[in-house]
Enzyme design. Sequence first.
Site, PDB file in Angstrom:
ATOM      1  N   LYS A  37      -3.207  12.186   3.911  1.00 13.46           N
ATOM      2  CA  LYS A  37      -2.385  11.846   3.000  1.00 13.46           C
ATOM      3  C   LYS A  37      -3.381  11.563   1.732  1.00 13.46           C
ATOM      4  CE  LYS A  37      -2.038   6.763   4.239  1.00 13.46           C
ATOM      5  NZ  LYS A  37      -1.033   5.611   4.531  1.00 13.46           N
ATOM      6  N   ARG A 130       4.187  -5.218   8.665  1.00 17.28           N
ATOM      7  CA  ARG A 130       4.470  -3.992   8.012  1.00 17.28           C
ATOM      8  C   ARG A 130       5.570  -3.356   8.920  1.00 17.28           C
ATOM      9  NH1 ARG A 130       0.755   0.952   5.689  1.00 17.28           N
ATOM     10  NH2 ARG A 130       1.467   1.845   7.730  1.00 17.28           N
TER      11      ARG A 130
END
Length: 356
Positions: A37, A130
Amino acid sequence: MTVNPRLVIQRDKLRHNLRYIKVMLSVRHVSLALVTKVFCADRPLVDLVAQEKVDYWADSRTENLRKVAGTGIPRLLLRVAMPSEAERVIECSELSLQSEIATIRCLGEAAQRLDKKHGVVLMIDMGDLREGIFFRNRALIRETAFTVMEYPYLELLGVGVNLTCYGAIIPDGGNLGGLVEIAQWLRSETGLPLPLVSGGNSSSLGLVNAGKAPSGITNLRIGEAFVLGNDTAKCEVMEGLYGDAFTLVAELIEVQRKPSMPIGTSGANAFGEKVCYEDRGEHWRGILALGRQDVIAENLRPLDKNVRVLGASSDHLLVDLGEETAYQVGQELRFAVDYGNLLRAYTSPYIAKEYR
């Protein structure tokens, strides 16, 4: 013809980093999911990695996973899926990290429609807060696991954790050991082998390399250690890895001697910020053809120690060139980049890529 601004990439250093990390993990019997990414699955780096072989591609975006199709390497979706993208997830990846029952149901139905098997790794939140099912909620972990098993085109492959990215929680024997224990418990509950126990990202690499990670961690998802050599748990380049494979180059479009303090009544800048300036008298100031649309200005580190970044607007990066300077318009300045700026540079269509 040179195009500026540009990111200069040294492939030999990246190849070294990848080989070094592969050896590091293989001796501990840990598989490698190479995260694409940060460089948006840019083809030259995809080709480099594919030549060296990794166990999985990993990315948060299906657009990037689509770019690495046809390499013979399974693709792992890192960000838990949006229900609306279920079919795209099945099309673009062979396995994914998931935490929501509703989304898993969408994936199961999409996989059946597309007649394609898909692996699921349940994300467990071990305290970083998260994504993931909170580790103390065993009932929900069990329910989610059995939901995966309801769908003939889904396969429950294991569990995973994310650490450091949000809550800045460092991987250790406690949280990774807890993940391994949950995997063992789920095996007994489901009767499945659950081969993937994904122990996090580059922040777990040092622990695994030192032989201090709990036995039972079988996978890591590595991006920053590959591109920048960083042990993100310690915020430093790991011994044996290169941290300077990328250099950002920008061109001076103005060099003039000016005061260091703006003149007049001060309000907010173009980003709605009220900024305090340091009065350092007159000095040589440079402007580079680069801005906040491309980089995080305050995190850039000039390779010339005599240059200091002052700030940026959308398209202008201002630098202090000192009391005296030999720099002229048209000359280039070079900067080291951190993870955030590497991500910005690859995402920006205005920064050229120069592979060496």
